[in-house]
Design a protein around this motif. Structure first.
Motif, PDB file in Angstrom:
ATOM      1  N   UNK A 615      37.655  46.820  41.051  1.00 58.50           N
ATOM      2  CA  UNK A 615      36.884  46.668  42.284  1.00 58.50           C
ATOM      3  C   UNK A 615      35.949  45.476  42.134  1.00 58.50           C
ATOM      4  N   UNK A 616      36.012  44.565  43.099  1.00 56.94           N
ATOM      5  CA  UNK A 616      35.114  43.416  43.082  1.00 56.94           C
ATOM      6  C   UNK A 616      34.026  43.610  44.132  1.00 56.94           C
ATOM      7  N   UNK A 617      32.764  43.645  43.715  1.00 54.02           N
ATOM      8  CA  UNK A 617      31.690  43.734  44.713  1.00 54.02           C
ATOM      9  C   UNK A 617      31.567  42.428  45.501  1.00 54.02           C
ATOM     10  N   UNK A 618      30.621  42.375  46.412  1.00 49.23           N
ATOM     11  CA  UNK A 618      30.528  41.233  47.342  1.00 49.23           C
ATOM     12  C   UNK A 618      30.540  39.879  46.630  1.00 49.23           C
ATOM     13  N   UNK A 619      31.046  38.872  47.333  1.00 42.33           N
ATOM     14  CA  UNK A 619      31.106  37.523  46.788  1.00 42.33           C
ATOM     15  C   UNK A 619      32.502  37.178  46.306  1.00 42.33           C
ATOM     16  N   UNK A 620      32.582  36.015  45.665  1.00 45.12           N
ATOM     17  CA  UNK A 620      33.866  35.570  45.108  1.00 45.12           C
ATOM     18  C   UNK A 620      33.792  35.719  43.592  1.00 45.12           C
ATOM     19  N   UNK A 621      34.881  36.152  43.002  1.00 45.20           N
ATOM     20  CA  UNK A 621      34.936  36.357  41.549  1.00 45.20           C
ATOM     21  C   UNK A 621      36.131  35.610  40.960  1.00 45.20           C
ATOM     22  N   UNK A 622      36.011  35.259  39.688  1.00 43.19           N
ATOM     23  CA  UNK A 622      37.091  34.553  38.995  1.00 43.19           C
ATOM     24  C   UNK A 622      37.475  35.309  37.730  1.00 43.19           C
ATOM     25  N   UNK A 623      38.774  35.356  37.469  1.00 41.97           N
ATOM     26  CA  UNK A 623      39.256  35.871  36.188  1.00 41.97           C
ATOM     27  C   UNK A 623      38.906  34.825  35.130  1.00 41.97           C
ATOM     28  N   UNK A 624      38.208  35.243  34.078  1.00 46.60           N
ATOM     29  CA  UNK A 624      37.742  34.259  33.086  1.00 46.60           C
ATOM     30  C   UNK A 624      38.913  33.599  32.346  1.00 46.60           C
ATOM     31  N   UNK A 625      40.062  34.273  32.322  1.00 51.32           N
ATOM     32  CA  UNK A 625      41.198  33.744  31.565  1.00 51.32           C
ATOM     33  C   UNK A 625      42.097  32.834  32.393  1.00 51.32           C
ATOM     34  N   UNK A 626      42.296  33.212  33.658  1.00 49.67           N
ATOM     35  CA  UNK A 626      43.279  32.487  34.475  1.00 49.67           C
ATOM     36  C   UNK A 626      42.636  31.694  35.604  1.00 49.67           C
ATOM     37  N   UNK A 627      41.349  31.894  35.825  1.00 50.02           N
ATOM     38  CA  UNK A 627      40.601  31.285  36.936  1.00 50.02           C
ATOM     39  C   UNK A 627      41.073  31.775  38.310  1.00 50.02           C
ATOM     40  N   UNK A 628      41.874  32.819  38.353  1.00 51.91           N
ATOM     41  CA  UNK A 628      42.303  33.386  39.640  1.00 51.91           C
ATOM     42  C   UNK A 628      41.067  33.873  40.407  1.00 51.91           C
ATOM     43  N   UNK A 629      41.086  33.611  41.739  1.00 47.60           N
ATOM     44  CA  UNK A 629      39.940  34.005  42.586  1.00 47.60           C
ATOM     45  C   UNK A 629      40.165  35.374  43.220  1.00 47.60           C
ATOM     46  N   UNK A 630      39.101  36.124  43.320  1.00 43.05           N
ATOM     47  CA  UNK A 630      39.178  37.419  44.006  1.00 43.05           C
ATOM     48  C   UNK A 630      38.055  37.516  45.031  1.00 43.05           C
ATOM     49  N   UNK A 631      38.402  38.067  46.182  1.00 40.50           N
ATOM     50  CA  UNK A 631      37.411  38.243  47.262  1.00 40.50           C
ATOM     51  C   UNK A 631      36.694  39.568  47.081  1.00 40.50           C
ATOM     52  N   UNK A 632      35.374  39.524  47.097  1.00 38.46           N
ATOM     53  CA  UNK A 632      34.587  40.737  46.922  1.00 38.46           C
ATOM     54  C   UNK A 632      34.816  41.761  48.023  1.00 38.46           C
ATOM     55  N   UNK A 633      34.476  43.009  47.732  1.00 40.48           N
ATOM     56  CA  UNK A 633      34.660  44.095  48.695  1.00 40.48           C
ATOM     57  C   UNK A 633      36.065  44.659  48.647  1.00 40.48           C
ATOM     58  N   UNK A 634      36.855  44.222  47.680  1.00 39.63           N
ATOM     59  CA  UNK A 634      38.260  44.650  47.613  1.00 39.63           C
ATOM     60  C   UNK A 634      38.634  45.170  46.240  1.00 39.63           C
ATOM     61  N   UNK A 635      39.718  45.916  46.264  1.00 35.17           N
ATOM     62  CA  UNK A 635      40.306  46.446  45.033  1.00 35.17           C
ATOM     63  C   UNK A 635      41.576  45.652  44.769  1.00 35.17           C
ATOM     64  N   UNK A 636      41.728  45.123  43.570  1.00 36.22           N
ATOM     65  CA  UNK A 636      42.948  44.380  43.222  1.00 36.22           C
ATOM     66  C   UNK A 636      43.568  44.989  41.976  1.00 36.22           C
ATOM     67  N   UNK A 637      44.873  44.906  41.884  1.00 35.41           N
ATOM     68  CA  UNK A 637      45.507  45.240  40.595  1.00 35.41           C
ATOM     69  C   UNK A 637      45.554  43.956  39.783  1.00 35.41           C
ATOM     70  N   UNK A 638      44.971  44.009  38.589  1.00 41.36           N
ATOM     71  CA  UNK A 638      44.842  42.792  37.784  1.00 41.36           C
ATOM     72  C   UNK A 638      45.427  43.031  36.398  1.00 41.36           C
ATOM     73  N   UNK A 639      46.120  42.022  35.881  1.00 45.59           N
ATOM     74  CA  UNK A 639      46.688  42.133  34.526  1.00 45.59           C
ATOM     75  C   UNK A 639      45.871  41.312  33.539  1.00 45.59           C
ATOM     76  N   UNK A 640      45.739  41.846  32.351  1.00 48.23           N
ATOM     77  CA  UNK A 640      45.117  41.081  31.255  1.00 48.23           C
ATOM     78  C   UNK A 640      45.928  41.378  30.011  1.00 48.23           C
TER      79      UNK A 640
END
Ligand code: GAL
Length: 738
Positions: A615-640
């Motif tokens: 779950x990403x809270x408000x704002x924009x977030x980045x995966x530290x490894x891949x720099x992929x962007x995520x939009x806050x307020x949403x749930x994403x399935x993420x691989x590491x």
């Protein structure tokens, strides 16, 4: 939401409001004329006074002589507390009832609809505590959701922006909106007609309430601290500052720690020291387990010359290789220990493993025990692991190793109260010895309680549920505790590396191989490890472990600076999302993700598989490894994958990542590769000092600012009052990520 448990009754609420209004007017009138006011609560006379800015104490009867605050507090960071935002107190002290009865004391505190509660110390099974009965009791095994744990605290914080702390060392029970008294008429609980025919139906009729009831049997008086917000995070900061602020570990303490097997000998320890350096796996601390002593259950605190023929040489060889040595022990003094005779008069009347239990409330016991350890410290020991200072498992009839609640100590406290203080007292005795030599330590300890935030020590456990370990990390934040979700053996490669990832994202990056002959990345099965039957992928896994440990080392300047904010502002470094995003309902129940400092979010993987929902809270977030962007307020399935950390960065961040060093030395300069996320201009600050002493308290530090502008990152230094003449950081590169 599950915690919305009551239906609203308009008449009772109206009556309640009128009562509150009249009562408030009376209290305010009295308060205008006196500093500390005495008001008549429903049953018992109570006094109200201000302890520190934003902390009100309600007191009734004769509180115990030794309270958590009288023993561990008393040094509030008043100036920092004054700087916290002041809000309207969101719980009215006049609505809190204190009662002294023949049984003991009870407290009742109002609870608004929609409020969620957190806290009670290092809790493993539960997170949101509303609707639960909690019994924060000292136990060596956090077995049940009731709240038995290594570090229980009679303290909760509310999303409404206040905290309630019962300043007692006695056993308590908190009914967190679970019960209703019969003066709350008409009942807030819908009364069901008819006859229940199954247990489900039966339980649906149970009462629920709009108050928290607290039971403190045996107490002749009680003190309740009401800690103001206005936000949940401010309550926690105020609480930490009331305890003197957060601790600042030595820089090396934040590096990697490896504990060798319990029966290690001098040569095998040095082989480990060589292994890490040869394989270029960073390691700052080597921990010795029970076998360094002539007797360990109970302890002599004397080096075993058979296994360690020259411990001074061992300590200096380790130092020469850049290691800090940590020694395991517990506080129960064996009859062959050199301090046995001296400490006997200052010990409790029950033995543990045949050893004396020092009464650390007494200055004599502190000075005998601390004084003896001073010589271990001067030999070069850098910190201790303080084991077994909690309590045998009180939910099992056959677990009886510890002193019982009926134990008597010369200071006058009984075993019940001593349990609550023992871990904190023990650690403070030893840590004070390091302070005397102006050296910072970073200890492991297995029990703690209230007002310990300023002490540099991390809790650990023999329990091993990974999900609970992560939840405990979230819960530790509410009570100024540090927690290490240590790694040992594992059932699969995924399980092992996911645990290793989590511990890299915690206050202490420790592999605790106390029963493993070889590093678990070579063989994570305990039986095979013992036989040196290594995995076919051992080398690959060793490389993966190195990558994860390197990543921890890269985060070190960031972590160290976040710890400095913990020290100065009381903001916990590791904290659940609800503290930073209280307005986001989704965060209320998230106990498997957490913030690290202000701009990083961890979402550990558990068990098998390489992905999870984040779950990403408000704002924009980045995966530290891949720099992929995520939009806050949403749930994403993420691989590491196994060799990376499940870590996310907030847009607007300048993140300094250090080139990993093998260990943190006195003159280590961190070469920083800066990553700037989503903005062309931003900045961050780093704390710079010698990393080992308390000179920063005397003004010997610098505030380093990194500023990103025009595609570059520049470093500038503002010297503290005395300044630090060395240099810890230099910028080597900057990358801007859109
Ligand atoms: C346990 C402790 C372990 C290990 C072991 C050695 O109590 O939790 O981490 O130190 O003792 O006997």
């Amino acid at each position: 939401m599950t915690y919305l448990i009551c239906s609203h009754d308009i008449v009772s609420d109206l009556l309640c409001s009128i009562y509150m209004l009249v009562k408030n007017i009376v209290v305010i009138c009295i308060a205008l004329f006196t500093g500390a006011v005495s008001i008549r609560a429903t049953e018992t006379e109570m006094t109200v006074s201000e302890l520190a800015p934003g902390v009100t104490v309600l007191s009734a009867g004769t509180p115990d002589r030794y309270t958590p605050y009288s023993v561990f507090g008393g040094n509030p960071a008043l100036e920092a507390m004054r700087k916290l935002p002041a809000g309207e107190p969101s719980v009215d002290p006049a609505m809190i009832n204190l009662k002294v009865t023949d049984r003991g004391c009870t407290v009742s505190v109002p609870l608004g609809d929609g409020e969620q509660l957190y806290g009670f110390g290092l809790q493993f099974e539960t997170f949101g505590q509303r609707g639960l009965r909690k019994q924060p009791r000292v136990n060596d095994n956090p077995l049940n959701g009731l709240g038995y744990t290594h570090a229980p605290q009679p303290f909760y914080v509310s999303t409404a922006g206040y905290g309630i702390l019962v300043n007692t060392n006695r056993n308590t029970t908190f009914l967190c909106g679970t019960n209703e008294q019969n003066d709350n008429y008409p009942s807030r609980t819908a009364v069901r007609e008819g006859i229940a025919t199954d247990t489900g139906e039966l339980y649906r009729s149970r009462t629920a309430g709009n108050r928290v009831y607290i039971d403190i049997p045996g107490a002749k008086g009680v003190e309740v601290m009401v800690i103001d917000g206005p936000t949940l995070k401010d309550v926690v900061r105020r609480y930490n500052l009331l305890g003197g602020g957060g601790c600042l570990p030595p820089m090396w303490g934040l590096g990697f720690k490896y504990r060798v097997k319990g029966d290690a000998v001098q040569d095998s320890v040095m082989r480990f020291a060589g292994y890490f350096r040869d394989r270029r796996i960073p390691c700052d601390v080597l921990g010795l387990e029970p076998g360094w002593q002539t007797a360990a259950y109970s302890c002599t605190y004397v080096w075993d010359e058979g296994r360690f023929p020259d411990h001074c040489a061992l300590l200096s060889d380790l130092k020469a290789k850049g290691y800090h040595a940590n020694l395991w022990e517990h506080a129960y003094v064996n009859r062959h220990s050199p301090i046995h005779k001296d400490i006997e008069p200052y010990s409790g009347n029950f033995l543990v493993w045949g050893g004396l239990v020092p009464d650390f409330l007494l200055p004599e016991a502190r000075s005998i025990f601390g004084g003896y350890h001073a010589s271990l410290i001067s030999d070069g020991v850098a910190a201790f692991k303080l084991d077994e200072c909690d309590n045998s498992n009180i939910s099992r009839p056959d677990a009886t190793w510890c002193f019982p609640d009926m134990a008597e100590f010369p200071s006058g406290v009984d075993g019940e109260q001593m349990h609550q203080m023992f871990g904190g007292l023990y650690m403070s005795v030893l840590d004070d010895e390091f302070r005397k030599t102006d050296r910072r330590a970073y200890h492991d300890y297995r029990s703690s309680g209230l007002f310990m935030s300023s002490r540099p020590a991390v809790l650990y456990s023999d329990s091993y549920d990974h999900t609970e370990y992560i939840r405990a990390l979230c819960n530790s934040a509410f009570g100024g505790l540090l927690w290490c979700p240590e790694v040992r053996d594992s059932r699969s490669a995924d399980d092992f590396f996911h645990r290793l990832q989590t511990v890299m994202l915690s206050p202490e990056a420790m592999v605790n191989s106390w029963y493993l002959q070889y590093p678990p990345w070579l063989q994570f099965d305990r039986g095979r490890n013992e036989k040196a039957d290594f995995l076919p992928e051992a080398e690959e896994y060793e490389n993966t472990a190195r990558e994860l440990i390197n990543m921890r080392m890269a985060l070190l300047p960031y972590l160290y600076s976040a710890f400095n904010r913990y020290r100065v502002e009381g903001t916990p470094v590791f904290r659940p999302l609800v503290m930073d995003y209280p307005g986001d309902e989704n965060t209320l129940s998230i106990s498997d993700q957490y913030m690290i400092g202000d701009v990083l979010m961890a979402a550990p993987l558990v068990g098998d598989g390489d992905s999870r929902e984040v779950y990403f809270p408000e704002g924009i977030w980045y995966d530290i490894n891949t720099d992929t962007r995520y939009e806050g307020g949403n749930l994403y399935r993420v691989s590491t994958d196994r060799s990376h950390l499940p870590l996310y960065v907030k847009a607007g961040t300048l993140l300094p990542l250090a080139e990993p060093v093998q260990f943190v030395g006195d003159d280590t300069v961190f070469r920083l590769n800066c990553k700037v996320y989503g903005v062309p201009e931003t900045s961050c600050t780093l704390f710079e000092d010698d990393g080992v002493s308390y000179a920063f308290e005397r003004g010997e530090y610098n505030d380093v600012t990194l500023t990103a502008r025009n595609g570059k990152v520049k470093l500038s230094r503002a010297k503290g009052p005395e300044g630090f003449s060395g240099k810890r950081y230099e910028v080597v590169s900057a990358a801007f990520i859109d």
